[in-house]
Design an enzyme around this catalytic site. Structure first.
Site, PDB file in Angstrom:
ATOM      1  N   LYS A   1       8.974 -20.945  -4.453  1.00  0.00           N
ATOM      2  CA  LYS A   1       8.913 -19.806  -3.517  1.00  0.00           C
ATOM      3  C   LYS A   1       7.480 -19.608  -3.048  1.00  0.00           C
ATOM      4  O   LYS A   1       7.220 -19.379  -1.864  1.00  0.00           O
ATOM      5  CB  LYS A   1       9.419 -18.524  -4.204  1.00  0.00           C
ATOM      6  CG  LYS A   1      10.916 -18.517  -4.458  1.00  0.00           C
ATOM      7  CD  LYS A   1      11.322 -17.353  -5.366  1.00  0.00           C
ATOM      8  CE  LYS A   1      12.769 -17.505  -5.820  1.00  0.00           C
ATOM      9  NZ  LYS A   1      13.148 -16.573  -6.879  1.00  0.00           N
TER      10      LYS A   1
ATOM     11  N   GLN B   1      11.914 -11.963 -10.885  1.00  0.00           N
ATOM     12  CA  GLN B   1      12.765 -13.114 -11.167  1.00  0.00           C
ATOM     13  C   GLN B   1      13.750 -12.788 -12.295  1.00  0.00           C
ATOM     14  O   GLN B   1      13.374 -12.252 -13.330  1.00  0.00           O
ATOM     15  CB  GLN B   1      11.887 -14.325 -11.551  1.00  0.00           C
ATOM     16  CG  GLN B   1      12.656 -15.612 -11.777  1.00  0.00           C
ATOM     17  CD  GLN B   1      13.349 -16.126 -10.531  1.00  0.00           C
ATOM     18  OE1 GLN B   1      12.854 -15.975  -9.412  1.00  0.00           O
ATOM     19  NE2 GLN B   1      14.513 -16.736 -10.690  1.00  0.00           N
TER      20      GLN B   1
ATOM     21  N   ASP C   1      14.656  -8.983  -2.389  1.00  0.00           N
ATOM     22  CA  ASP C   1      15.822  -9.616  -3.021  1.00  0.00           C
ATOM     23  C   ASP C   1      17.103  -8.833  -2.734  1.00  0.00           C
ATOM     24  O   ASP C   1      18.209  -9.330  -2.958  1.00  0.00           O
ATOM     25  CB  ASP C   1      15.626  -9.647  -4.546  1.00  0.00           C
ATOM     26  CG  ASP C   1      15.402 -11.040  -5.093  1.00  0.00           C
ATOM     27  OD1 ASP C   1      15.789 -12.010  -4.422  1.00  0.00           O
ATOM     28  OD2 ASP C   1      14.842 -11.139  -6.196  1.00  0.00           O
TER      29      ASP C   1
HETATM   30  N1  GUN Z   1      17.673 -15.742 -10.345  1.00  0.00           N
HETATM   31  C1  GUN Z   1      18.595 -16.554  -9.790  1.00  0.00           C
HETATM   32  N2  GUN Z   1      18.664 -16.350  -8.448  1.00  0.00           N
HETATM   33  C2  GUN Z   1      17.765 -15.380  -8.178  1.00  0.00           C
HETATM   34  C3  GUN Z   1      17.366 -14.732  -6.972  1.00  0.00           C
HETATM   35  O1  GUN Z   1      17.864 -14.992  -5.875  1.00  0.00           O
HETATM   36  N3  GUN Z   1      16.395 -13.779  -7.104  1.00  0.00           N
HETATM   37  C4  GUN Z   1      15.853 -13.472  -8.301  1.00  0.00           C
HETATM   38  N4  GUN Z   1      14.913 -12.515  -8.321  1.00  0.00           N
HETATM   39  N5  GUN Z   1      16.191 -14.046  -9.428  1.00  0.00           N
HETATM   40  C5  GUN Z   1      17.147 -15.006  -9.364  1.00  0.00           C
END
Ligand code: GUN
Length: 284
Positions: A51, A95, A118
């Site tokens: 990311k 995350q 998110d």
């Molecule tokens: N863990 C798995 N997919 C995601 C996501 O799209 N965002 C976040 N923050 N954690 C994740």
């Protein structure tokens, strides 16, 4: 019978990222994404670095805040408060999964809804359910919808079956498709006769995290199959769909890797740019 068209998520994501890069370049201030990682989960570390690389490649700032596995929930909430109040930060992402001693819902609720790129804060979850254009839509479902809408100009009346009921993918994609007037069924680990239900689907979203569980005889001829899974068999990455066999039956299929994954990152960057625009009262 012809093979399914493989939807190239990588190429599509590349195009979207190039479009965002152009918009970013038109501003003096860079959009700034804060990524919070708690602990040392290998996969999460890789996702977060990807990311960060993707954000920086299109001219955004992105900092990873890495807390120890032993950090308390209070420390995490304090960091989030600090980032909420920092006007140089436009997007905040925590995350998941978090270590077991933390309450994810409590943590996600603490993120400023205007910085919640998110879309996991219950405020944004509610806006999405209410079909509000103001909602931050979670990146993976947003990417899936983008791919479907590249192929179908109108999703009205399509039978969609979502396999998996996670807060990250299953529930939000079900809401998005419902908001597009699809007939949506969500099946999960406790559902009886899953394959019979999936066989009715024009659109199948496989998001249950079980390697290659979706077989060719589950699929209606001509269906669009979206594979959200990222699993490993003998070290090799595979999805939730038995790709080689299902592609003989479906009309469209997303590959793993190179399908939903790259689209997820592109949509996160789009959300971050939208947050930046919103916070600076810019029009685009
Ligand atoms: N863990 C798995 N997919 C995601 C996501 O799209 N965002 C976040 N923050 N954690 C994740």
């Amino acid at each position: 019978m012809s093979e399914a068209q493989i939807i190239d998520g990588k190429a599509l994501a590349f195009k979207i990222r190039a479009e965002i890069a152009e918009k970013v370049a038109a501003h003096q201030v860079k959009p700034n994404l804060a990524v919070i990682l708690v602990g040392n989960d290998e996969a999460s570390l890789i996702y977060d670095r990807n990311k960060q690389k993707a954000a920086q490649a299109i001219g955004m700032d992105c900092h990873i805040y890495h807390l120890e596995d032993s950090a308390s929930e209070k420390e995490l909430l304090e960091l989030i408060s600090q980032l909420n109040n920092d006007e140089r930060v436009h997007g905040i992402l925590v995350q998941l999964p978090l270590p077991p001693h933390m309450n994810a819902l409590h943590v996600l609720t603490h993120i400023d809804p205007d910085k919640d790129v998110d879309g996991f804060n219950p405020y944004n979850v509610g806006l999405l359910q209410a079909n509000s254009p103001q909602a931050f839509v979670p990146a993976t479902p947003k990417g899936i919808l983008y791919m479907l809408e590249q192929t179908y100009s109108d999703l009205t009346g399509k039978n969609a079956v979502v396999i998996g009921r996670s807060n990250i993918v299953g529930k939000p994609i079900a809401n998005l498709l419902l908001n597009r007037s699809c007939t949506v069924t969500v099946v999960h680990s406790k559902t009886q006769h899953i394959e019979e239900i999936v066989r009715q689907a024009d659109i199948v979203i496989a998001a249950c995290g079980k390697p290659q569980i979706v077989k060719a005889d589950w699929i209606k001829e001509g269906a669009f199959v979206v594979d959200v899974g990222i699993n490993r068999i003998d070290g090799k990455i595979c999805g939730d769909v038995d790709f080689e066999n299902v592609r003989q039956k479906a009309a469209y299929i997303t590959p793993v890797p190179g399908g939903v994954g790259p689209m997820t990152i592109a949509m996160l960057l789009e959300n971050t740019f939208d947050a930046f625009v919103k916070q600076n009262h810019l029009k685009f």
